[in-house]
Design a protein around this motif. Structure first.
Motif, short mmCIF file in Angstrom:
data_model
loop_
_atom_site.label_atom_id
_atom_site.label_comp_id
_atom_site.label_asym_id
_atom_site.label_seq_id
_atom_site.Cartn_x
_atom_site.Cartn_y
_atom_site.Cartn_z
N ALA A 95 0.86 -1.19 0.00
CA ALA A 95 0.00 0.00 0.00
C ALA A 95 0.89 1.23 0.00
CB ALA A 95 -0.91 -0.01 1.22
N LEU A 96 0.72 2.08 -1.02
CA LEU A 96 1.56 3.27 -1.19
C LEU A 96 0.78 4.46 -0.66
CD1 LEU A 96 2.41 2.20 -4.81
CD2 LEU A 96 4.00 2.08 -2.88
N ALA A 97 1.22 5.02 0.46
CA ALA A 97 0.44 6.07 1.13
C ALA A 97 1.16 7.41 1.03
CB ALA A 97 0.25 5.69 2.59
N ALA A 98 0.36 8.48 0.99
CA ALA A 98 0.95 9.82 0.86
C ALA A 98 0.08 10.87 1.53
CB ALA A 98 1.11 10.17 -0.62
N THR A 99 0.72 11.95 1.93
CA THR A 99 0.02 13.17 2.33
C THR A 99 0.83 14.35 1.81
OG1 THR A 99 -1.13 14.26 4.14
CG2 THR A 99 1.10 13.47 4.63
N LEU A 100 0.29 15.57 1.95
CA LEU A 100 0.93 16.74 1.33
C LEU A 100 2.16 17.20 2.08
CD1 LEU A 100 -2.37 18.73 0.82
CD2 LEU A 100 -0.92 17.87 -1.03
N CYS A 101 3.09 17.84 1.36
CA CYS A 101 4.22 18.51 2.01
C CYS A 101 4.76 19.57 1.04
CB CYS A 101 5.31 17.53 2.40
SG CYS A 101 6.20 16.82 1.01
N SER A 102 5.75 20.31 1.49
CA SER A 102 6.36 21.32 0.62
C SER A 102 7.32 20.63 -0.36
CB SER A 102 7.12 22.34 1.48
OG SER A 102 8.50 22.23 1.27
N PRO A 103 7.59 21.25 -1.51
CA PRO A 103 8.46 20.59 -2.50
C PRO A 103 9.95 20.73 -2.20
CG PRO A 103 7.66 22.67 -3.37
CD PRO A 103 7.01 22.49 -2.03
#
Ligand SMILES: Cc1cc2nc3c(=O)[nH]c(=O)nc-3n(C[C@H](O)[C@H](O)[C@H](O)COP(=O)(O)OP(=O)(O)OC[C@H]3O[C@@H](n4cnc5c(N)ncnc54)[C@H](O)[C@@H]3O)c2cc1C
Length: 490
Positions: A363-371
């Motif tokens: 399961a590939l999980a993500a949330t937002l962040c700065s670049p």
């Protein structure tokens, strides 16, 4: 120069690989180079310990009538990879007034007649709200292209403010702006949002590919060779050679290659500031390029699970508090952490069971962040993501066999050089925001003879990989036209 080509494409991301395949298909002697060992750039598929997976969650849209299908058709490679559009494909989880996350199961195929009613129930809309939602959807899907293009300067949030939308609908589009374009709803260009919304309504979304999302890029790279071109993976370009205002080829560690046309998929900023060198450009142009803003990034965790935990291939959870707009981003940057975070998870083996050992899931999980690849807050977001995942899938933790964490730094080292403060780890490429979209998007033809950009920074529109392939097709047409004109002229 060691060898001479008609065209060299630097980078086998989805944009570069599509462009190179089409140029080779139309008879140009083409060289495709990439520093990585496999094509696909940010959306490449890798294999390890019986799993095949992308390095982070990737699913595409539109599902039907996509540029993916059009390019595969044009290079005669439709049989080499299947574009998967399952029904159901995913679940959207929204935390509404009840306080719990409520599910809406969605298909990868186009909208069905009762989908808007289902959505209205899920978002807890009153009858008057439903009417307004139908008016909004009707307007967005029936607008003439010229009216959409007139909205390049309008933020999507301003466009939505023309409708009396309840909070839940606004939150939905806040999440939609974050997940699809990885930008805030109050900066996303309304023109870009509406074009993509129309494509998704007509063609559905959450498409994937047999053998892994990156398989399409592998097929595109193979086509370059099938049509007589060459592909050199594991070859980093150090310089794009320029003399007398025109390109003459590229220089790599293993040799130099000549061509009157170089198409760069390395990103407009790394290309101008690093590969070519700022000194070759007009000062005003170089400053404009420096001022372009990247999209935000995603940070996350790859969970390798000893048994199936997820039921749906795509899982997106959001609430009124978890999508990011500019105000929230600035508050977070000032150290004010939110309680909730958006969660985006893709499980590749639920699209194609061959991508995981039997009975297991990745399961590939993500949330937002700065670049910013140098940002030091990844740990904070990994912890927040773990916390959200445990809340939403309480039976996951005991089945985690292995966990891998990634951040904007890994995205940058894989795909895009860090050449400016705060840039490099962006998810998409240039942010699809007001002032950088439609007629304000950088031209794919650079102001140096024979130099072009391809990928998410120029030439295309749409969501992520689709924008890259759209650009690949458009830039191939541009290059072919210029090549033929020059041959006829000289
Ligand atoms: C975490 C994350 C999640 C995402 N999720 C989705 C999703 O769900 N759906 C979706 O459609 N999109 C998604 N995207 C976005 C999508 O992956 C990108 O927008 C798209 O792949 C960009 O394609 P591109 O062709 O512009 O360039 P890139 O993918 O950036 O490829 C550039 C290529 O150029 C090569 N290169 C760079 N410099 C050099 C050099 N000097 N020499 C040789 N080669 C070089 C790189 O190795 C790379 O292969 C996601 C991205 C990330 C990071």
């Amino acid at each position: 120069m060691d060898e001479q080509y008609d065209v060299i494409v630097v980078g086998a991301g989805f944009g570069g690989a599509a462009c190179a395949a089409l140029l080779a298909r139309h008879g140009l002697k083409t060289l495709l180079l990439d520093k990585n060992d496999r094509p696909g750039g940010k959306a490449l598929t890798m294999s390890r310990a019986g799993f095949s997976y992308e390095l982070w969650p990737v699913a595409g849209g539109p599902s039907l009538n996509s540029q993916f299908a059009a390019v595969l058709r044009e290079i005669d490679a439709e049989d080499e990879v299947a574009l998967l559009t399952p029904d159901p494909a995913g679940v959207l989880l929204y935390r509404g007034a009840s306080g719990g996350y409520e599910p809406l199961v969605v298909s990868a195929l186009p909208q069905q007649p009762n989908d808007v009613a289902n959505m209205a129930r899920w978002l807890q809309l009153a009858p008057a709200d439903l009417q307004e939602l139908a008016r909004l959807f009707g307007d967005m899907t029936s607008m003439a292209l010229k009216d959409i293009e007139a909205l390049d300067e309008l933020a999507f949030s301003e466009f939505l403010s023309r409708y009396r939308l309840p909070r839940s609908v606004y939150s939905y589009f806040g999440m939609w702006s974050n997940i699809l374009f990885v930008v805030p709803i109050d900066l996303l260009a309304a023109s870009e949002a509406i074009k993509t919304f129309r494509d998704f309504m007509a063609g559905g979304a959450m498409r994937y590919s047999s053998g892994g999302y990156g398989r399409v890029a592998e097929v595109l790279a193979r086509a370059v060779e099938r049509y007589g071109g060459q592909v050199r993976m594991g070859t980093a370009v150090e310089r794009i050679a320029v003399g007398n205002g025109a390109v003459s080829g590229v220089i790599t560690q293993t040799g130099s290659f000549g061509a009157p046309i170089v198409v760069s998929n390395a990103g407009i900023q790394p290309t101008v500031l690093n590969l070519v060198g700022e000194e070759h450009f007009d000062k005003g142009y170089a400053n404009h390029v420096k001022g372009l803003l990247p999209s935000w990034a995603l940070v996350g965790i790859r969970y390798f699970l000893s048994r199936p935990v997820f039921q749906y291939a795509v899982n997106i959870a959001f609430s009124d508090d978890s999508y990011w707009d500019t105000k929230r981003f600035l508050r977070i940057r000032a150290g004010e952490l939110p309680d909730e975070a958006i969660v985006f998870i893709v499980v590749p083996s639920l699209y194609d069971p061959s991508l995981a050992p039997e009975g297991k899931q990745c399961a590939l999980a993500a949330t937002l962040c700065s670049p910013d690849p140098e940002a030091s807050d990844a740990e904070v977001w990994w912890n927040k993501l773990d916390e959200m995942v445990d809340r939403l899938w309480p039976d996951l933790r005991p089945h985690v066999e292995r966990e891998e964490r990634y951040s904007a730094a890994q995205v940058s080292s894989l795909a895009r050089d860090h050449v400016l403060p705060g840039q490099g780890g962006e998810c998409i490429g240039l942010a699809q925001i007001v002032g950088q979209c439609g007629r304000h998007k950088p031209s794919a033809r650079a102001p140096i003879l024979g130099l072009y950009y391809v990928g998410c920074d120029a030439g295309g529109y749409g969501c992520g990989t689709h924008q890259a392939v759209d650009s690949g097709a458009a830039v191939a047409r541009l290059v072919l036209g210029d090549h033929r004109a020059r041959q006829a002229a000289f």
